[in-house]
Design an enzyme around this catalytic site. Structure first.
Site, PDB file in Angstrom:
ATOM      1  N   THR C  10       0.890  -1.212   0.122  1.00 51.33           N
ATOM      2  CA  THR C  10      -0.124   0.075  -0.143  1.00 51.33           C
ATOM      3  C   THR C  10       0.917   1.322   0.005  1.00 51.33           C
ATOM      4  OG1 THR C  10      -0.016  -0.028   2.430  1.00 51.33           O
ATOM      5  CG2 THR C  10      -1.936  -1.268   1.165  1.00 51.33           C
ATOM      6  N   ARG C 110      21.184  -5.854   2.609  1.00 51.29           N
ATOM      7  CA  ARG C 110      21.761  -5.469   1.381  1.00 51.29           C
ATOM      8  C   ARG C 110      23.562  -5.691   1.352  1.00 51.29           C
ATOM      9  NH1 ARG C 110      19.386   0.000  -0.411  1.00 51.29           N
ATOM     10  NH2 ARG C 110      17.325  -0.789  -1.137  1.00 51.29           N
ATOM     11  N   CYS C 149      17.937   3.113  -5.076  1.00 53.78           N
ATOM     12  CA  CYS C 149      17.371   3.749  -6.309  1.00 53.78           C
ATOM     13  C   CYS C 149      18.654   4.625  -6.789  1.00 53.78           C
ATOM     14  CB  CYS C 149      16.358   4.502  -6.061  1.00 53.78           C
ATOM     15  SG  CYS C 149      16.421   5.935  -4.501  1.00 53.78           S
ATOM     16  N   GLU C 201      21.867   7.596   2.556  1.00 58.58           N
ATOM     17  CA  GLU C 201      22.108   7.438   1.175  1.00 58.58           C
ATOM     18  C   GLU C 201      23.650   7.500   0.395  1.00 58.58           C
ATOM     19  OE1 GLU C 201      19.075   7.164  -0.250  1.00 58.58           O
ATOM     20  OE2 GLU C 201      19.260   7.190  -2.376  1.00 58.58           O
ATOM     21  N   LYS C 204      25.150   4.163   1.241  1.00 61.18           N
ATOM     22  CA  LYS C 204      24.572   3.236   0.389  1.00 61.18           C
ATOM     23  C   LYS C 204      25.121   2.998  -1.062  1.00 61.18           C
ATOM     24  CE  LYS C 204      20.190   2.768   2.651  1.00 61.18           C
ATOM     25  NZ  LYS C 204      18.766   3.463   2.475  1.00 61.18           N
ATOM     26  N   ARG C 234      18.335  16.070  -2.226  1.00 60.82           N
ATOM     27  CA  ARG C 234      16.609  16.017  -2.732  1.00 60.82           C
ATOM     28  C   ARG C 234      16.287  17.423  -3.422  1.00 60.82           C
ATOM     29  NH1 ARG C 234      14.639  11.242  -2.359  1.00 60.82           N
ATOM     30  NH2 ARG C 234      15.071  10.842  -0.223  1.00 60.82           N
ATOM     31  N   HIS C 241      15.697  10.295 -10.715  1.00 66.34           N
ATOM     32  CA  HIS C 241      16.910  10.747 -10.079  1.00 66.34           C
ATOM     33  C   HIS C 241      18.089  10.985 -11.319  1.00 66.34           C
ATOM     34  CE1 HIS C 241      15.376   9.630  -6.513  1.00 66.34           C
ATOM     35  NE2 HIS C 241      16.068   8.580  -6.013  1.00 66.34           N
ATOM     36  N   ASN C 321      13.179   6.499 -10.355  1.00 68.01           N
ATOM     37  CA  ASN C 321      13.708   5.979  -9.188  1.00 68.01           C
ATOM     38  C   ASN C 321      12.718   5.057  -8.429  1.00 68.01           C
ATOM     39  OD1 ASN C 321      12.350   8.504  -8.844  1.00 68.01           O
ATOM     40  ND2 ASN C 321      12.294   7.983  -6.754  1.00 68.01           N
ATOM     41  N   THR C 322      11.670   5.070  -8.826  1.00 73.22           N
ATOM     42  CA  THR C 322      10.372   4.073  -8.336  1.00 73.22           C
ATOM     43  C   THR C 322      10.032   2.920  -9.132  1.00 73.22           C
ATOM     44  OG1 THR C 322       8.377   5.062  -8.848  1.00 73.22           O
ATOM     45  CG2 THR C 322       9.501   5.653  -6.740  1.00 73.22           C
TER      46      THR C 322
END
Lengths: 343, 343, 343, 343
Positions: C10, C110, C149, C201, C204, C234, C241, C321-322
């Site tokens: 959701t 990860r 992402c 981020e 990562k 951002r 991105h 990115n999604t």
């Protein structure tokens, strides 16, 4: 396939025409025109393509023509006009004189008594004015107009409400920047801002609405007598005009009656016609431009926020301003012209 | 100097109170409260300061107090409330009971018959309700409210129009995201978008306007009988609510008469009161949020786009929603309370 | 058809999974899970759907399940995880223990030595770690991760550059708000602003890149030794991105060599794999998020702005990115898992 | 008071000059020029004023002059140039020839060997080049330049780092739309988007930085030998350029050493000079354009996000691009020229 052309094909609305016509089921786009500077270039080079899908490969290599009768092959059955209104005022009559049928998004002559201003689901019968036009002007071709983007967003909903007795309309618009063309609104004007004025827009909404809702007598269009007052605002959205509408009606319909009237709005069996015409939301925060402008592939009207007031009703409506409000509107008119045998 | 406090000082509106009070000429801010979680921290640490001026040095090291009567020194002459309405409903009566005078921006009790809802330039005499309130509730303190940010933007212009006979109002708002608080509107909701619904806002505009324009009889406020219908939209601007107003009037004033009425709106000799109250623009594209929200240090109402309609007039108005529409409104009420001897 | 489920269906990424799986050619989505609060509701009611296409009708009426092994039918061949990392850390191992194969977008594990971190076009052979994982953990199921992402946007281009000797990478990112989830970035934080920090981020990007580009020995992945330094920002865009990359290389390729390397990047014959993998632009102002994020249905990497420097090259790259950066990445991993016989 | 003029006073940067000079403590603005079309109009009419403070009353009624030596009174001690570079290239030498001292923001001649390119806190001694210039060109006047807005944001921080041995710089910029002038970036280009290219900007950053950090020998400026590679992006912010900088240094300073170097950057006793020059933040998400561009009245550099890397350091810096990066930069140069006796 019907051979068609786009006049002014490199601007923001022109690009939308090209995108929508690229895969059209009955129209084949074979002519694209632009200002003389670009003539001779390929469409790919001439257009500074700004849509988020690639330039259609079938169009990219077409040579750009100047926007003159001589440059357009005689067998082009239908021309779509994305011209600025001053250029349209000059060129469109010459093209009609030369025998072309022009379905135009340009604002020139929209108010002329013998020029049909048409939204197919609302007043398809106004095409009958073409006979009046040809008589008056001695044309073999014809000139048909669609209304302004802000008008077209509201009028299908008003048409659905005529059953309740349409007396008076107040409307405030929240219009996307693409309605002003690619360079129409600068970023410094609109970031963190709203501009509460769009030159000429309010008068267009007020007069075009009454013509569209008017009655065609066979000789002329008698405008609807509901007065429309509009306030037009530019907001920082890319596409999609949202409008807050207050309507005074003779009857006092409940919100459910209004929703039913919207849902029952007539649809047409044409390639670009959406079904339903009006998508109605019950969640009060919908419709929203980003989420709902592509309903019906950008051709549906979205409506919501229906409430009763002491004198009638209020609601919101939304449409994609460069699809249903411009290029798609002209194409739908072209489809109607074809079906009715005018091309 | 009058010693004052701010309830709920760490939120978006609370920060605006702190910013505006930091250099105030007659009020000295000595108490800041927040939720119990933050109690004991310095204001600098407790507030996630989000304004574009630094945290005022004179306030930064104040310890944050819990929002309870016991935590507030007795000699605090005036409390400003930036509380959420549910917290306000709980705490404000207890504070008034304890003898404090509270000038509140919270929406609870705005409609209560014995709570003055005041815009000083519009209905300063409604402060007389404090006597009624004290009689009814047995308080030594008092509770005074300012209206909602969208109401306050429009009401001073409506007050200026009463001379023409105010019959009916339709209004559409384009409201900035800061009106919803720091986290009220997510970026995904509003980038490239408009949200045509703000919960409860339309009813607030409709009822609060009529109370503000009403007549205080000495015992109660008789609401004005003009019906107000509102459509409220959230748009991607940071600060500044713009409103499109359509007013039906008994008389038919020309635009110049309306402009004159706006320019003649009464001003007050209070530290935060702007002069003029309403700045009126002739360029139709003004006022705009980014350019005009700081007129009168954020306390003026800006107006423009004045046009006549068949039944009255239409125009646009604008105010800074967290200054004139929230913190500044409460502070101005506080200044009025002080001048009138209530604190 | 392979029966699949989405965990955490959701949220913002979960919705993207549902959208992409609705018409998938080999996967049939039959299970959607969410937090216990929503369990039992239909997906339509539980999801506050925020994408600009309607909720897929085939999914809308599915009942939402809690995210537990017991609630998921045994015959679900593959689970996609859109869980927040803290929930993922708790639930994913339990599901793998229960025999499910999980293709996860969540960031937990990860970096674990026995968890394959995979971009199919880059390091499909790392799936061999599943055998190591099953030995070590005694699972019948398996856990496979896709990277973050911002990492996935850059790594396919770095992989294409290894032929020139990859020594050192500096990268600055301009990341869209959807990467933070539906409520992750408030409008007040980002309108007219940039936030030069995204928690965790940068680390990562630095560690995931080296694992993805590393060599699988049969027992472990030896990380690539190029050092990566990242600055993450951002910006006020919805999706897509964009990254500015500076790479120091052993060789000194010309821009044309780099473009050729990008164009020759390997593609896979999987339903969601784009062809080409990297779309390369010569116009220096491209790629741009709004115009190019949907290349390859949102699964392509777009690149451009290629220039040489004294120590190597610089260029820009972009991905949705999604889609490519989250839901689409997991789905592509799922397609690879299916083709390789792991499900 | 020193009598000054602004060349090109009606554009975006010109307006900022007018705003900043309106209340200047030592300069009195008495001449404003624009293109010949506007000559003769009052400044109020000629400028389409776009700042959020009103047109200064002291300037509003000045008649706009054409930008020619003849139109400027001889007793104007100092001219500030906000001209476009092509106009600057034509007019500025003629004005210097005519004896005027010009402090210019225009990009023409910034690289010329005998034109001082100055940031007062960084390389005030480069003004010595004026003698070289007068000898070479036979001028009585003088031409002094400030660097490009993106260069000036970074160079004060680089200057503070030279003590650690500055070897190599990689920088990515996130630049506001006002840097391109009022109409430079359209709304359709930048809403929900980023444009990863600004024509010529990257080369300006690379060459101007080395000149600014260079050593003036008395005869010429020897450029600093650190190589700078830049990637420049336009983002949807109004004002404030943010930059991600990666610096390779000979030494390996800790973040605290870097912060100390920033805090110790020299300040000047000039009316527009900020103190401190560099405001340094420890919260990693700061500085941000909207919150921090007005530090030091728009003249400070804000810095933050300091981290070490294997080869040096990385950090972010920010400045207001039309104040510190343009109009304010020229004014500060003018103040330095006045103090040093050149005007």
């Amino acid at each position: 396939m019907t051979t068609v052309g786009v006049l002014g094909a490199t601007g923001a609305v022109g690009q939308r025409f090209v995108q929508l016509l690229a895969g059209h089921e009955t129209f084949e786009l074979s002519v694209v025109t632009a200002s003389p500077d670009s003539a001779g270039e390929t469409y790919r080079d001439a257009a500074n393509w700004g849509l988020d899908t690639p330039v259609p490969e079938s169009i990219a290599e077409l040579p750009v023509q100047p926007t003159t009768p001589a440059a357009i092959p005689d067998d082009t059955a239908l021309l779509f006009s994305a011209l600025p209104s001053d250029v349209g005022a000059e060129v469109e009559p010459a093209l009609c004189e030369a025998g072309f049928v022009v379905s135009s998004n340009a604002s020139n002559e929209r108010r002329a008594g013998d020029v049909p201003l048409v939204v197919p689901e609302v007043n398809a019968d106004h095409l009958g004015l073409i006979d009046v036009q040809r008589d008056a002007r001695g044309w073999d071709g014809a000139l048909v107009k669609n209304p302004n983007c802000s008008t077209i967003t509201m009028v299908p909903t008003l048409a659905a409400l005529t059953e309740f007795g349409l007396d008076r309309v107040h409307v405030a618009t929240l219009q996307a920047v693409s309605g002003a063309g690619y360079s129409g609104v600068t970023s410094m004007e609109i970031l963190d801002n709203v501009v509460p004025h769009i030159g000429g827009e309010e008068r267009k909404m007020e007069t075009e609405s009454r013509k569209l809702l008017g009655e065609f007598t066979g000789a002329e269009v008698q405008h609807h007598d509901a007065v429309v007052s509009a306030s037009c605002n530019r907001v920082p959205t890319l596409d999609g005009h949202l409008e807050n509408v207050f309507v005074e009606t003779s009857d006092h319909p409940a919100p459910a009656d209004v929703a039913a009237a919207f849902e029952d709005a007539p649809t047409l069996d044409l390639p670009s016609a959406p079904d339903p015409l009006i998508e109605t939301f019950t969640a009060p925060e919908r419709p929203q431009p980003r989420l709902d402008r592509m309903r019906g592939d950008g051709m549906a009207i979205a409506a919501g926020g229906i409430q009763t007031t002491d004198t009638g009703i209020q609601y919101n409506c939304l449409a994609h301003n460069t699809i249903r409000g411009a290029a798609g509107a002209s194409i739908l008119n072209g489809e109607l012209l074809a079906r009715e045998g005018w091309v």
